[in-house]
Design an enzyme around this catalytic site. Structure first.
Site, PDB file in Angstrom:
ATOM      1  CB  ALA A  16     -20.901  -7.703  56.692  1.00 15.07           C
TER       2      ALA A  16
ATOM      3  NE  ARG B 287     -24.380 -12.115  72.003  1.00 19.63           N
ATOM      4  CZ  ARG B 287     -24.354 -10.911  72.572  1.00 19.63           C
ATOM      5  NH1 ARG B 287     -24.971 -10.717  73.733  1.00 19.63           N
ATOM      6  NH2 ARG B 287     -23.741  -9.907  71.994  1.00 19.63           N
TER       7      ARG B 287
ATOM      8  CG  ASP C 171     -22.822  -5.820  64.077  1.00 20.07           C
ATOM      9  OD1 ASP C 171     -22.149  -4.788  63.885  1.00 20.07           O
ATOM     10  OD2 ASP C 171     -22.495  -6.687  64.908  1.00 20.07           O
TER      11      ASP C 171
ATOM     12  CG  ASN D 211     -53.755  -9.492  37.525  1.00 23.07           C
ATOM     13  OD1 ASN D 211     -54.525 -10.152  38.198  1.00 23.07           O
ATOM     14  ND2 ASN D 211     -52.626  -9.014  38.020  1.00 23.07           N
TER      15      ASN D 211
END
Length: 448
Positions: free
Chosen positions: A9, A15, A105, A366
C-alpha cells in the site's frame, strides 16, 4: 497451514489526481485498503503487515483503525513489488507458514479465492485471470499444467503478449522460500525495478512447483483512477445486492440501494428504493426500510419500520416494533420496544421507554454549545407535538407533555407538564394592525 499477509500500500496513485493516497479513497464507506484487509482477515492470519510509503502516517492510521494488531512498515523508495515485499519480511521473522501477498488497491478479491491460494500444495501459487483485454498486464507462461514464469508486458515478446492468461499480482509462497527468493531478486529489466514476479522463474529453476488459481477478472480490478474507483463501487454494490437477495432480503429496486462494506441485513427484511447504508449498520430479520433513508452506525431490530426520509446516525438503537417515520433523525439514542416517532423529530443522546409516543416536531435539545446532555423518557409516556426537551432532563413513565411545551425540569411519573404562555386574544386588533402596516407600506412606495 498458518498464514500471514503482506499488503502492499505504498503507491501514491498519481492518476487519481488527489492529495489522498489511492488506498485511502473510499469504496462502500471504507478505504480501499480496508477491503483488502477484510478479505485477508477471512484467512485468520497470524500476522498482517502493511507496506506503506506515500502519506504513510495516514495509511497507518487507517490500517490501525481497522485492525490495531496490523504492523505497518515503510517503503521509503518505491523500487518495485519485490523491493516492497523485502521491506515487510523482517516483520515476519519467526513465522513459519504460507505468506500471501495482496495489494491495497485491489479490493474485490473473494474470500474463497484466497482460501484456494492458501490451500494450494505448490511451492508458489499465483492468482491469475483470463483478461477480456490483456492490455499491459503481466502474462502467465504455462508449460503443460504448471506455471513456468511471469513475463511483464514491457519485457514480453509478441508471442507472449498474445497470451490472455494474466497475472493479478497476488501470490502465495511458503515463508522460508519467499525469503530466499526475494533475497535473490535483481533489477536487471526494462523498468529497473525489483519484480516480485521474477520469483516464479527462480523457483522453477530450482525444481520447485508453481501453480495458478484462476479467478474471475472482476476480482482483480485495481483502483488507480477515479473511473476505476467508480467501477469498483458498481461491482461491489452489484455483488452486495445479489448476496442480500440470496439471503432472503427483498430489494424492491435493487439498483437504487447502496450497501456499506460491513452492512448486515437479516432475511425477510424489505428495503425500498433509494436507501443508503453507511458503515456499521445491522438490520435484524423482518424489518422494513422505506424509501430515501440514510442509515449509519445503527441497529434495527425485528419488526421495526423506518422511513420514509429517515436518518439514523451512529448510536441509534431501535428495539422490536419501533416505528421511525418521515423526516426523523435519531443519534446516539435507544428506543425501546414499540416506541413511535412519527415525523419531523430529532432525538439525540436519549433513551425512550417502551411504547412511548413522540409527537411531531419534538426535539431533544442535547447540546449547550460545549457539552452534550442526555434526555430520559420513561415507558408509556406521551410527548406532545412541538415539545422541546432541554437536556439534561427526565420525563417519567406514563407522563404527558403538552403540545408546544419547553421542558426544562424533570417530569414525575404520570404527571402532566405544561410549559407555555397562556394565550391572549384581542378582538379586532388583527385588522387594525394590518391596516396600519398596509398604510405605512403605501406611504413608503409613494415616497420612492
Amino acid at each position: 497451514m498458518a498464514t500471514a499477509l503482506i499488503i502492499l500500500a505504498a503507491g501514491q496513485g498519481t492518476r487519481m489526481n488527489s492529495d489522498l493516497p489511492k488506498v485511502l479513497h473510499r469504496l462502500a464507506g471504507a478505504p480501499v485498503l480496508v477491503h483488502a484487509m477484510t478479505v485477508g482477515a477471512s484467512l485468520e492470519p497470524e500476522r498482517t503487515v502493511i507496506v506503506a510509503g506515500h502519506e504513510a502516517e495516514a495509511v497507518t492510521r487507517a490500517a490501525k483503525a481497522h485492525d490495531e494488531t496490523a504492523e505497518v512498515v515503510i517503503q521509503a523508495e518505491q523500487l518495485g513489488t519485490g523491493h516492497a515485499v523485502a521491506q515487510a519480511l523482517p516483520a515476519l521473522k519467526g513465522f513459519t507458514g504460507k505468506v500471501i501477498v495482496l495489494y491495497g488497491d485491489t479490493p474485490l478479491i473473494r474470500p474463497e479465492t484466497l482460501d484456494a491460494l492458501a490451500k494450494s500444495p505448490a511451492g508458489i501459487t499465483v492468482l491469475g485471470f483470463t483478461a477480456s483485454d490483456p492490455r499491459r498486464y503481466g502474462r502467465l507462461i504455462v508449460a503443460g499444467d504448471r506455471l513456468e514464469r511471469i513475463v511483464e508486458y514491457k519485457g514480453a515478446t509478441e508471442a507472449e503478449r498474445a497470451v490472455r492468461l494474466c497475472n493479478s499480482g497476488v501470490v502465495a509462497v511458503e515463508s522460508a522460500l519467499l525469503n530466499e527468493l526475494v533475497a535473490g531478486l535483481t533489477n536487471d529489466n526494462a523498468a529497473g525495478e525489483y519484480y516480485l514476479t521474477d520469483i516464479v522463474a527462480a523457483a522453477r529453476k530450482r525444481g520447485i512447483t508453481a501453480d495458478i488459481v484462476i479467478c474471475d477478472e472482476a476480482e482483480t480490478l485495481g483502483v488507480d483512477t477515479r473511473a476505476q474507483l467508480a467501477q469498483a463501487e458498481a461491482a461491489f454494490q452489484a455483488r452486495a445486492r445479489a448476496e442480500a437477495q440470496e439471503n432472503g432480503v427483498t430489494l424492491t429496486a435493487p439498483e437504487t440501494v447502496f450497501f456499506a462494506f460491513d452492512t448486515v441485513v437479516g432475511r425477510d427484511t424489505v428495503i425500498s428504493p433509494n436507501v443508503v447504508f453507511g458503515p456499521g449498520v445491522t438490520v435484524e430479520s423482518g424489518a422494513e426500510i422505506l424509501p430515501f433513508c440514510h442509515l449509519e452506525g445503527c441497529h434495527i431490530s425485528r419488526g421495526a419500520r423506518v422511513g420514509p426520509f429517515a436518518r439514523l446516525r451512529p448510536g441509534a438503537e431501535l428495539a422490536e416494533d419501533v416505528h421511525v417515520g418521515n423526516f426523523v433523525e435519531i443519534k446516539n439514542a435507544i428506543l425501546d420496544e414499540g416506541v413511535k416517532v412519527g415525523h419531523l423529530t430529532y432525538l439525540g443522546d436519549a433513551h425512550v421507554g417502551e411504547h412511548t409516543n413522540i409527537g411531531a416536531g419534538t426535539v431533544t435539545c442535547n447540546y449547550d454549545g460545549v457539552s452534550k446532555h442526555r434526555t430520559e423518557i420513561g415507558a408509556h409516556a406521551f410527548i406532545g407535538s412541538d415539545t422541546m426537551l432541554v437536556a439534561p432532563v427526565k420525563v417519567g413513565a406514563g407522563a404527558l407533555t403538552a403540545t408546544g411545551s419547553v421542558i426544562t425540569e424533570d417530569v414525575p411519573d404520570d404527571a402532566l407538564a405544561v410549559a407555555r404562555s397562556r394565550q391572549v386574544t384581542k378582538s379586532g386588533l388583527a385588522r387594525k394592525l394590518f391596516d396600519k402596516m398596509k398604510a405605512a407600506k403605501a406611504k413608503r412606495q409613494k415616497e420612492i
